[in-house]
Design a protein around this motif. Structure first.
Motif, mmCIF file in Angstrom:
data_model
loop_
_atom_site.group_PDB
_atom_site.id
_atom_site.type_symbol
_atom_site.label_atom_id
_atom_site.label_comp_id
_atom_site.label_asym_id
_atom_site.label_seq_id
_atom_site.Cartn_x
_atom_site.Cartn_y
_atom_site.Cartn_z
ATOM 1 N N GLU A 239 0.833 -1.206 0.000
ATOM 2 C CA GLU A 239 0.000 0.000 0.000
ATOM 3 C C GLU A 239 0.870 1.261 0.000
ATOM 4 O O GLU A 239 0.540 2.261 -0.616
ATOM 5 N N TRP A 240 1.989 1.171 0.709
ATOM 6 C CA TRP A 240 2.925 2.291 0.755
ATOM 7 C C TRP A 240 3.484 2.558 -0.634
ATOM 8 O O TRP A 240 3.590 3.712 -1.065
ATOM 9 N N ASP A 241 3.828 1.505 -1.353
ATOM 10 C CA ASP A 241 4.328 1.659 -2.726
ATOM 11 C C ASP A 241 3.305 2.364 -3.600
ATOM 12 O O ASP A 241 3.633 3.241 -4.396
ATOM 13 N N GLU A 242 2.047 1.984 -3.424
ATOM 14 C CA GLU A 242 0.984 2.614 -4.201
ATOM 15 C C GLU A 242 0.847 4.088 -3.838
ATOM 16 O O GLU A 242 0.671 4.937 -4.703
ATOM 17 N N TYR A 243 0.963 4.374 -2.548
ATOM 18 C CA TYR A 243 0.882 5.744 -2.067
ATOM 19 C C TYR A 243 2.016 6.578 -2.676
ATOM 20 O O TYR A 243 1.809 7.709 -3.111
ATOM 21 N N MET A 244 3.210 5.981 -2.744
ATOM 22 C CA MET A 244 4.363 6.666 -3.332
ATOM 23 C C MET A 244 4.115 6.988 -4.801
ATOM 24 O O MET A 244 4.504 8.037 -5.298
ATOM 25 N N GLN A 245 3.482 6.048 -5.484
ATOM 26 C CA GLN A 245 3.190 6.275 -6.900
ATOM 27 C C GLN A 245 2.227 7.442 -7.079
ATOM 28 O O GLN A 245 2.379 8.250 -7.984
ATOM 29 N N THR A 246 1.219 7.535 -6.208
ATOM 30 C CA THR A 246 0.282 8.646 -6.338
ATOM 31 C C THR A 246 0.999 9.970 -6.085
ATOM 32 O O THR A 246 0.699 10.961 -6.735
ATOM 33 N N LEU A 247 1.974 9.978 -5.174
ATOM 34 C CA LEU A 247 2.734 11.204 -4.913
ATOM 35 C C LEU A 247 3.571 11.599 -6.120
ATOM 36 O O LEU A 247 3.626 12.763 -6.499
ATOM 37 N N SER A 248 4.232 10.611 -6.739
ATOM 38 C CA SER A 248 5.140 10.938 -7.839
ATOM 39 C C SER A 248 4.383 11.291 -9.115
ATOM 40 O O SER A 248 4.944 11.853 -10.049
ATOM 41 N N ASN A 249 3.083 10.957 -9.157
ATOM 42 C CA ASN A 249 2.295 11.318 -10.344
ATOM 43 C C ASN A 249 1.739 12.735 -10.277
ATOM 44 O O ASN A 249 1.179 13.229 -11.249
ATOM 45 N N LYS A 250 1.906 13.374 -9.113
ATOM 46 C CA LYS A 250 1.353 14.720 -8.968
ATOM 47 C C LYS A 250 2.163 15.732 -9.748
ATOM 48 O O LYS A 250 3.369 15.586 -9.850
#
Ligand SMILES: [Zn+2]
Length: 98
Positions: free
Chosen positions: A87-98
């Motif tokens: 879930e943390w990895d997914e959260y990181m992806q949402t951050l880097s897509n901003k």
């Protein structure tokens, strides 16, 4: 069984935590933290609000070396503890897509 999980004995964890304390007192870390940027969300914080976080947690075999520790804000730290690694990895992806 999770293939990424490396069993770590207590003695090793204790040694790595001690090394982390030493690293936290080092000039290298003070310089790193004084930049005031959270490794995860890239926001700027007062240096004293940043904590040292292990990219690979000590409990998973991560070591207290410069390449495995990053400055981390309280919000990210809390989030990381709450979420599963996936879930943390997914959260990181949402951050880097901003
Ligand atoms: Zn952050």
């Amino acid at each position: 069984m999770d293939v990424f999980y490396i069993p770590v004995d207590d003695e090793t964890q204790k040694r790595q935590r001690q090394k982390a304390r030493d690293l936290r007192n080092s000039q290298w870390w003070k310089r790193r933290r004084s930049q005031g940027i959270c490794h995860y969300c890239n926001k700027v914080f007062p240096p004293k609000e940043l904590t040292m976080d292990h990219l690979v947690p000590v409990s998973r075999g991560g070591m207290s070396v410069k390449s495995n520790v990053v400055p981390c804000c309280k919000a990210c730290n809390t989030k990381k503890r709450q979420l599963l690694p996936l879930e943390w990895d997914e959260y990181m992806q949402t951050l880097s897509n901003k």
